[in-house]
Scaffold this motif. Structure first.
Motif, PDB file in Angstrom:
ATOM      1  N   UNK B 213       0.828  -1.234   0.000  1.00 15.93           N
ATOM      2  CA  UNK B 213       0.000   0.000   0.000  1.00 15.93           C
ATOM      3  C   UNK B 213       0.851   1.268   0.000  1.00 15.93           C
ATOM      4  N   UNK B 214       2.083   1.168  -0.387  1.00 14.59           N
ATOM      5  CA  UNK B 214       2.886   2.385  -0.477  1.00 14.59           C
ATOM      6  C   UNK B 214       3.325   2.586  -1.904  1.00 14.59           C
ATOM      7  N   UNK B 215       3.363   3.859  -2.302  1.00 17.33           N
ATOM      8  CA  UNK B 215       3.710   4.150  -3.691  1.00 17.33           C
ATOM      9  C   UNK B 215       5.172   4.538  -3.841  1.00 17.33           C
ATOM     10  N   UNK B 216       5.848   4.831  -2.704  1.00 17.96           N
ATOM     11  CA  UNK B 216       7.244   5.251  -2.834  1.00 17.96           C
ATOM     12  C   UNK B 216       8.155   4.037  -3.008  1.00 17.96           C
ATOM     13  N   UNK B 217       9.379   4.306  -3.403  1.00 19.77           N
ATOM     14  CA  UNK B 217      10.332   3.252  -3.773  1.00 19.77           C
ATOM     15  C   UNK B 217      10.771   2.451  -2.554  1.00 19.77           C
TER      16      UNK B 217
END
Lengths: 204, 268
Positions: B213-217
């Motif tokens: 659920x995270x969009x960062x790398x």
């Protein structure tokens, strides 16, 4: 299976600096079968007060309509808005009236009082209230929600940080619960206004 | 009417089984005597206690509480377990660790019924010593994992009440965590939490370790960052779970060996 887990659901309400946010999933199920993914569980009571209700869906709808009715009546009689603390006390009283045949719901109240200070409270199905200054959770995955909120919460977050935090808490918790998820809605209440956003999450 | 001796025609059987209640009250006067089989029951609510007999059984299991967590890194593993041992609402000890060293590269963390955990550990130790004598070297982590699974399945119909997490370095030196159920089903995973506080910790690890659920790398975590996350997780579990608290024993397994740290938690 417990009655409170028949339809499924998850709600978080959290405070920030002069703001509150309330987030809920949008699943409606009949035990394991999902029936709808746009079922509203967060209800606007007035511009600065929101109520989230989880539990048996029929009681969610009935309770929200009943409270809206009582709020409108109060507004007509008193010619002023109901404060969040008063609303919470009213809700407690309505739930306890049905002590031996309760509404199978666990409501959450989030709002800003007349000085724009955040107010939160949560109740069990017979109206025992708890009012906290950080966050309250309700639903079928409360251990998951507590774990996430306890770790991720910091006091005095800005509205944007609060939105990000509460969204991550809700999504991560619902992803580990079969009865919650299938879409989520987050509302952030500030003295300037209210912003409601839908979250993109796993639809399973 | 050529019936087999051993069988009855269905119609005959059901006729014989009809209850006697249809005949009305007993013939002779018996005011003080209640004949249970003919007395109507409609005015009593039976909660399954008098009509259907039930047994009080001795339960061979007890739950001694606790939570364990293991996180695999690139060339290390961090494995932790709280040090509280309880039964019911009572605390039996604040200093009983849940981590058991298997080999120089492998640690078993287990919560549940302490006696089952200890017996399981001793079963495994015996088999591991025999392996070391036969093969002239320590068992690899993957071999211990398989052996634990087999040992648990031997007791398929009277299981060890033990929630296991095996953590160690695999033969390539990478961190390995294996997660088990009570009867030996296992899987290699990036992290595993089990015990009474698992629900509080698992979504958190999903978010921070595996970046769901995270969009960062996604970023590889260092040992210090992982230990810090593990401590945070236990503080959270200690707050909300009554069986978790008192302290956390954290073991860090690297190629150079196993280091230990005892981190205090709230005692309430």
């Amino acid at each position: 299976m417990s009655i409170l887990q028949y339809n499924g659901g998850a709600i978080i309400a959290m405070t920030g600096k002069d703001c509150v946010a309330i987030a809920s999933d949008t699943r409606l199920g009949l035990q394991q079968q999902t029936v709808a993914c746009d079922f509203q569980k967060g209800f606007k009571m007035n511009d600065k007060l929101y109520m989230g209700v989880t539990g048996l869906a029929t009681d969610v709808m009935t309770l929200s309509q009943l409270l809206k009715f009582r709020m409108n009546l109060y507004k007509l009689r008193e010619d002023r808005e109901m404060k969040p603390a008063v609303f919470s006390a009213l809700l407690t009283s309505i739930l306890y009236e049905k002590r031996f045949g309760p509404y199978f719901t666990e409501p959450v109240v989030a709002g800003l009082d007349e000085n724009n200070q955040p107010f939160l409270s949560a109740m069990d199905l017979i109206g025992a209230p708890v009012s906290t200054s950080d966050f309250v959770v309700a639903g079928t995955c409360t251990p998951n929600l507590y774990g996430m909120c306890e770790t991720m919460y910091r006091p005095d977050m800005s509205p944007d940080e609060l939105f990000e935090t509460i969204s991550q808490c809700l999504l991560a918790s619902c992803d580990r619960d079969a009865l919650s998820g299938w879409g989520a809605v987050v509302t952030v209440i500030t003295p300037e206004g209210v912003t409601t956003r839908k979250l993109k999450g796993r639809m399973d | 009417m050529a019936f087999n001796m051993g069988q009855r025609a269905p119609a005959q059987f059901s006729f014989e089984a009809q209850p006697m209640q249809a005949q009305g009250p007993p013939m002779f006067s018996s005011e003080g005597v209640t004949n249970l089989s003919t007395e109507p029951k409609s005015d009593q609510i039976d909660h399954g206690v008098t009509e259907n007999p039930y047994e009080r059984r001795f339960s061979p299991y007890d739950f001694n509480g606790g939570t364990t967590l293991a996180v695999a890194g690139k060339d290390f593993v961090v494995v932790a377990g709280d040090t509280r041992m309880s039964t019911g609402y009572e605390i039996l000890s604040r200093k009983v660790p849940k981590l058991h060293k298997m080999t120089s590269k492998c640690v078993l963390a287990a919560a549940g019924c302490k006696t089952d955990v200890d017996t399981l550990k001793s079963m495994l130790s015996i088999r591991m010593k025999m392996y070391e004598h036969d093969m002239g070297k320590e068992m690899s982590t993957t071999a211990v994992a398989q052996m634990l699974s087999n040992t648990l399945y031997y007791r398929r119909f009277f299981p060890y009440y033990s929630f296991n997490v095996l953590a160690g370095l695999d033969s390539e030196g990478k961190g390995a965590v294996f997660s088990y159920d009570a009867i030996g089903s296992y899987e290699r995973v990036p992290f595993s939490a089990s015990g009474s506080g698992q629900s509080y910790i698992i979504p958190l690890m999903d978010n921070i370790v595996t970046y769901k659920t995270r969009l960062d790398e996604k970023v590889e975590l260092s040992i210090e960052e992982t230990v810090s996350i593990v401590k945070d997780a236990f503080v959270t579990a200690g707050e909300r779970d009554i069986y978790t608290g008192d302290g956390v024993l954290i073991n860090i397994i690297t190629a150079t060996g196993i280091t230990s740290e005892l981190f205090p938690l709230k005692k309430d």
